[in-house]
Design a protein around this motif. Structure first.
Motif, mmCIF file in Angstrom:
data_model
loop_
_atom_site.group_PDB
_atom_site.id
_atom_site.type_symbol
_atom_site.label_atom_id
_atom_site.label_comp_id
_atom_site.label_asym_id
_atom_site.label_seq_id
_atom_site.Cartn_x
_atom_site.Cartn_y
_atom_site.Cartn_z
ATOM 1 N N MET A 308 -13.869 -4.065 51.231
ATOM 2 C CA MET A 308 -15.200 -4.028 50.633
ATOM 3 C C MET A 308 -15.414 -5.196 49.676
ATOM 4 O O MET A 308 -16.519 -5.725 49.571
ATOM 5 N N GLU A 309 -14.343 -5.605 48.978
ATOM 6 C CA GLU A 309 -14.462 -6.759 48.087
ATOM 7 C C GLU A 309 -14.765 -8.028 48.872
ATOM 8 O O GLU A 309 -15.452 -8.931 48.382
ATOM 9 N N LEU A 310 -14.272 -8.104 50.122
ATOM 10 C CA LEU A 310 -14.540 -9.250 50.984
ATOM 11 C C LEU A 310 -15.870 -9.128 51.723
ATOM 12 O O LEU A 310 -16.245 -10.031 52.474
ATOM 13 N N GLY A 311 -16.569 -8.016 51.520
ATOM 14 C CA GLY A 311 -17.853 -7.825 52.184
ATOM 15 C C GLY A 311 -17.747 -7.321 53.609
ATOM 16 O O GLY A 311 -18.706 -7.436 54.384
ATOM 17 N N THR A 312 -16.606 -6.747 53.975
ATOM 18 C CA THR A 312 -16.389 -6.256 55.332
ATOM 19 C C THR A 312 -16.642 -4.754 55.393
ATOM 20 O O THR A 312 -16.082 -3.992 54.590
ATOM 21 N N ILE A 329 -20.010 3.901 50.520
ATOM 22 C CA ILE A 329 -20.239 2.762 51.412
ATOM 23 C C ILE A 329 -19.632 2.954 52.796
ATOM 24 O O ILE A 329 -20.314 2.784 53.814
ATOM 25 N N PRO A 330 -18.343 3.306 52.950
ATOM 26 C CA PRO A 330 -17.743 3.383 54.284
ATOM 27 C C PRO A 330 -18.391 4.448 55.169
ATOM 28 O O PRO A 330 -18.983 5.428 54.684
ATOM 29 N N THR A 331 -18.266 4.252 56.459
ATOM 30 C CA THR A 331 -18.626 5.259 57.445
ATOM 31 C C THR A 331 -17.400 6.137 57.650
ATOM 32 O O THR A 331 -16.348 5.654 58.067
ATOM 33 N N GLN A 358 -24.139 -0.629 55.407
ATOM 34 C CA GLN A 358 -22.958 -1.021 54.651
ATOM 35 C C GLN A 358 -23.086 -2.449 54.117
ATOM 36 O O GLN A 358 -22.756 -2.718 52.960
ATOM 37 N N LEU A 359 -23.572 -3.368 54.943
ATOM 38 C CA LEU A 359 -23.686 -4.760 54.510
ATOM 39 C C LEU A 359 -24.630 -4.895 53.323
ATOM 40 O O LEU A 359 -24.389 -5.689 52.405
ATOM 41 N N ARG A 360 -25.706 -4.117 53.324
ATOM 42 C CA ARG A 360 -26.633 -4.154 52.181
ATOM 43 C C ARG A 360 -25.947 -3.649 50.920
ATOM 44 O O ARG A 360 -26.061 -4.246 49.845
ATOM 45 N N MET A 361 -25.235 -2.531 51.036
ATOM 46 C CA MET A 361 -24.584 -1.951 49.860
ATOM 47 C C MET A 361 -23.435 -2.816 49.361
ATOM 48 O O MET A 361 -23.160 -2.874 48.153
ATOM 49 N N GLU A 364 -23.838 -5.424 46.526
ATOM 50 C CA GLU A 364 -23.845 -4.977 45.128
ATOM 51 C C GLU A 364 -22.516 -4.355 44.711
ATOM 52 O O GLU A 364 -22.378 -3.888 43.581
ATOM 53 N N TYR A 365 -21.538 -4.366 45.605
ATOM 54 C CA TYR A 365 -20.272 -3.684 45.323
ATOM 55 C C TYR A 365 -19.439 -4.463 44.307
ATOM 56 O O TYR A 365 -19.299 -5.688 44.393
ATOM 57 N N SER A 366 -18.864 -3.746 43.358
ATOM 58 C CA SER A 366 -17.964 -4.331 42.363
ATOM 59 C C SER A 366 -16.621 -3.617 42.470
ATOM 60 O O SER A 366 -16.524 -2.417 42.196
#
Length: 426
Positions: A308-312, A329-331, A358-361, A364-366
């Motif tokens: 998620m930090e890598l935007g995947t 975020i994950p499915t 997921q890509l939209r969220m 904004e992920y930290s």
């Protein structure tokens, strides 16, 4: 002899560096604790519960050596060990010094617990999961017994226990209550992933591949993924996506290799990378359509944080820890529902609504950081300095030890026989 604020057990890291094993998730946590607490700690090294405390100078040398490449580590340790052990101490008066053990190292042995009691140190343990107790079908009998010893001993003897997630903390509390064990202070603090997002790393060309990260063993559910990929290969032929399995082979990896050998066309679409440096790992995850984690049980799940930090995007099992750290975020899917996994993986080949969500969220992920983890842990440790547990663990002759509750008035009573129960009541 104890002249610094903490005692840090680095036995696991010494073994890992010497054996040239790739760092596991637990090892990464041990390294993070070394970097944070090392300058304020003296090193504890032990073998089968026999612990030695190194001097300040030798501790600093060992800590520095542990951060060297493995080939340098072996040479430097061979020169350091005779001097350091000769000057080390076994018997000390810790006077309440925190002894930190975050690698599960020999917590199940009564000898180590006897040392913590005689040395008057306050043990702090990090419990990473209760999987051998909650999902024993995936573990060898020896591993189950050892982990039961770790959990029981930690709950009885610790000045405090760190859990890597609220999910793990809840399982610890349930286990303690259902077995009549007085609980120590427990805090949950999220872990941080490896630094895979490096600006100077050129990513792979984005393609039609998915990544699964973790030791190849039954609990990780690779077999179901391979069944899905067999159907995808039969359905799509050469257009089927690639599955990249990144992880060392565990005790139950034979079934994965057997299926790869039997499956028609599978070898063209499934790759196993047993040795994958962080730079390469980051490239594979960053360019994947999604990270896949179909595990039956986890305590935390560092690959989720790292992806998620890598935007995947992430497709993972619907487990309490993934619901917690995934922050919506994950499915999340049933790890037994292969049809749902196949359908979702197929949809992620395109920009389906779920992948787009997921890509939209993720924008904004930290991600959690080690700075945040240690700020929480150290604040908690400050609170514990004023708290003294009214009981300790009295070591017995066997690995499980003999639990004895010591009251403030010095009287002892044996813990309930229910401690021998194999599993907590659910």
């Amino acid at each position: 002899m104890i002249s610094r604020e903490f005692l840090l057990d680095v036995s696991r890291l010494v073994w890992r560096n010497w054996s040239h094993r790739l760092a596991t998730g637990i090892d990464r946590v041990c390294y993070a604790y070394l970097r944070n607490f090392g300058p304020r700690s003296q090193a504890v090294v032990q073998y089968r519960g026999v612990a030695r405390i190194l001097t300040e100078r030798h501790s600093d040398e060992l800590f520095e050596t542990l951060l060297e490449p493995d080939e340098v580590f072996r040479r430097r340790l061979s020169l350091l060990a005779p001097r350091a052990l000769a000057a080390s101490a076994r018997a000390v008066d810790g006077r309440g010094t925190f002894y930190i053990n975050v690698g599960h190292t020999d917590i199940d042995l009564s000898r180590l617990l006897g040392w913590t009691r005689r040395s008057r140190v306050n043990p702090i343990y990090l419990i990473h999961d209760l999987i051998p107790l909650t999902h024993s079908e995936f573990c060898r009998s020896e591993a189950i017994e050892r982990h039961r010893g770790r959990v029981v001993n930690a709950l009885f003897s610790a000045a405090g226990v760190i859990a890597n997630s609220r999910a793990t903390a809840a399982e610890l509390e349930l286990y303690g209550r259902s077995h009549g064990i007085p609980l120590p202070p427990i805090t949950s603090a999220w872990l941080a992933g490896a630094r895979l997002a490096q600006d100077d790393v050129v990513p792979l060309k984005s393609g039609r591949h998915f990544v699964c990260v973790g030791t190849i063993e039954g609990r990780k559910n690779h077999f179901m993924l391979l069944q899905v990929w067999q159907r995808l290969v039969e359905r799509l032929g050469p257009a089927a996506p690639k599955l990249v399995l990144i992880g060392q082979k565990g005790a139950e990896a034979a079934h994965v290799e057997s299926m790869l050998e039997r499956g028609r066309g599978m070898s063209d679409h499934v790759v196993i990378l047993s040795h994958c440096p962080d730079e390469e790992l980051g490239r594979w995850i960053r360019t994947a359509r999604a990270l896949l984690l179909p595990s039956f049980a986890e305590g935390f799940g560092l690959p989720v944080i790292e992806a998620m930090e890598l935007g995947t995007p992430v497709i993972a099992s619907d487990l309490p820890c993934f619901r917690e750290i995934g922050v919506g975020i994950p499915t999340l899917l049933d790890p037994l529902d292969a049809v749902a996994w196949e359908r979702t993986i197929l949809s992620f080949l395109d920009l389906c609504p779920e992948r787009a969500r997921q890509l939209r969220m993720l924008k904004e992920y930290s991600a959690p950081t080690w700075g945040g983890h240690f700020a929480q842990v150290e604040s908690w440790l400050e609170e514990l300095r004023t708290v003294r547990r009214p009981f300790m663990f009295h070591p017995g002759p066997d690995r499980r030890s003999t639990p004895v509750v010591v009251r403030r008035d010095g009287a002892e009573r044996h813990a309930p026989d229910r401690l021998q129960t194999s599993r907590p009541e659910r």
